[in-house]
Design a protein around this motif. Structure first.
Motif, PDB file in Angstrom:
ATOM      1  N   ARG A 201       5.501  -3.985  -7.017  1.00 45.98           N
ATOM      2  CA  ARG A 201       6.207  -3.686  -5.970  1.00 45.98           C
ATOM      3  C   ARG A 201       6.034  -2.352  -5.347  1.00 45.98           C
ATOM      4  NH1 ARG A 201      12.681  -4.903  -6.873  1.00 45.98           N
ATOM      5  NH2 ARG A 201      11.629  -6.982  -6.989  1.00 45.98           N
TER       6      ARG A 201
ATOM      7  N   SER B  93       5.076  -1.206  -1.625  1.00 44.42           N
ATOM      8  CA  SER B  93       6.353  -0.723  -1.149  1.00 44.42           C
ATOM      9  C   SER B  93       6.329  -0.104   0.298  1.00 44.42           C
ATOM     10  CB  SER B  93       6.800   0.374  -2.011  1.00 44.42           C
ATOM     11  OG  SER B  93       5.996   1.319  -2.239  1.00 44.42           O
ATOM     12  N   THR B  94       5.218   0.534   0.724  1.00 41.96           N
ATOM     13  CA  THR B  94       5.146   1.150   2.008  1.00 41.96           C
ATOM     14  C   THR B  94       3.457   0.409   2.665  1.00 41.96           C
ATOM     15  OG1 THR B  94       3.889   2.810   1.239  1.00 41.96           O
ATOM     16  CG2 THR B  94       5.855   3.307   1.404  1.00 41.96           C
ATOM     17  N   LYS B  95       3.501   0.778   4.069  1.00 36.88           N
ATOM     18  CA  LYS B  95       2.326   0.072   4.704  1.00 36.88           C
ATOM     19  C   LYS B  95       1.155   0.731   4.323  1.00 36.88           C
ATOM     20  CE  LYS B  95       0.586  -0.569   9.561  1.00 36.88           C
ATOM     21  NZ  LYS B  95       0.531  -0.352  10.723  1.00 36.88           N
ATOM     22  N   GLY B  96       1.206   2.160   3.917  1.00 38.89           N
ATOM     23  CA  GLY B  96       0.120   2.740   3.458  1.00 38.89           C
ATOM     24  C   GLY B  96      -0.449   2.359   1.963  1.00 38.89           C
ATOM     25  N   ASN B  97       0.534   2.273   1.285  1.00 39.94           N
ATOM     26  CA  ASN B  97       0.276   1.562  -0.105  1.00 39.94           C
ATOM     27  C   ASN B  97      -0.227   0.284   0.024  1.00 39.94           C
ATOM     28  OD1 ASN B  97       1.353   3.926  -1.330  1.00 39.94           O
ATOM     29  ND2 ASN B  97       3.130   2.916  -2.174  1.00 39.94           N
ATOM     30  N   ARG B  98       0.187  -0.610   0.692  1.00 43.00           N
ATOM     31  CA  ARG B  98      -0.332  -1.876   1.027  1.00 43.00           C
ATOM     32  C   ARG B  98      -1.878  -2.018   1.327  1.00 43.00           C
ATOM     33  NH1 ARG B  98       4.927  -2.960   2.981  1.00 43.00           N
ATOM     34  NH2 ARG B  98       4.234  -2.607   4.984  1.00 43.00           N
TER      35      ARG B  98
END
Length: 227
Positions: free
Chosen positions: A51, A55-60
């Motif tokens: 998760r 959690s964020t667009k950058g992390n994804r």
């Protein structure tokens, strides 16, 4: 001077303003999650590893990039070119080099030459010579020893034997589709060995019909692989 009893927030001669604070009245129109938070119904947020990664667009984006790179490494490792395998004049070469404690301290080398490709079969109507120069490479990257082996290769014989066996397998499967059948080994094997002078790999320069290619393989410990 004592300022503790001094009132503020009003003009001289007028009554001071009285402020009333009511939390329930203030948050009654807030989202349910906010109301639950103030009511103590929500525990501390403890995200899991996955998760947190998405959690964020950058992390994804970073996570998907890592996944793609990982899959590419696996794909290249399995399906990518291998130094010990190549095709020469329509013949697949497969070099294996190993040590095995039960056989002594020697390094054993086995070069397999498969039947030729069907489109190249006309070049193998008769038995032809195959020349292989094996070179043992030590830890310093230097050639420790060379061995040249000249043998005979009958591509058409191997091709016909494999084709016959495949036909037999198809017939056996027609009679009993659950039958366990053996495919058989159809290849020419050229072998040699080296005394173990800290050899780490072996190169094999193969010449067939005037064409030359080199394959190489590191020395593998067959004992550890079996265990």
């Amino acid at each position: 001077m004592d300022f503790s009893n001094m009132s503020e927030g009003h003009v001289d001669g007028e009554e001071s303003m009285v402020f009333h604070y009511n939390r329930e009245e203030r948050i009654k129109n807030a989202p349910q999650s906010v109301q639950d938070y103030y009511a103590g119904k929500l525990g501390a947020f403890k995200p899991g590893l996955f998760r947190a990664l998405v959690s964020t667009k950058g992390n994804r984006f970073i996570f998907m990039t890592l996944v793609i790179c990982f899959l590419l490494v696996i794909f290249v490792g399995i399906f990518g070119p291998k130094k010990n395998v190549d095709v020469l004049a329509g013949v697949r070469l497969d070099l294996s080099v190993f040590v095995y404690a039960d056989f002594g301290d020697n390094v054993y080398v086995d070069l397999k030459l498969d039947p030729p490709a069907k489109k190249m079969l006309a070049n193998y109507e008769r038995e032809i010579p195959v020349k292989v120069t094996f070179s043992a490479v030590n830890a310093e990257g230097q050639i420790a020893q060379n061995v040249t082996v000249v043998d005979k290769y009958n591509g058409k014989e191997l091709f016909d034997a494999r084709a016959k066996r495949l036909s037999e397998i198809r017939e056996e499967k027609k009679r009993n589709k659950h039958a366990a059948v053996k495919g058989g080994d159809f290849f020419k094997s050229v072998k040699t060995s080296f005394a173990d002078y800290d050899i780490v790999s072996v190169n094999a320069e193969v010449e067939i019909n005037g064409e030359v290619k080199t394959v190489s393989s590191p020395v593998k410990n067959l004992t550890s692989l079996i265990r």
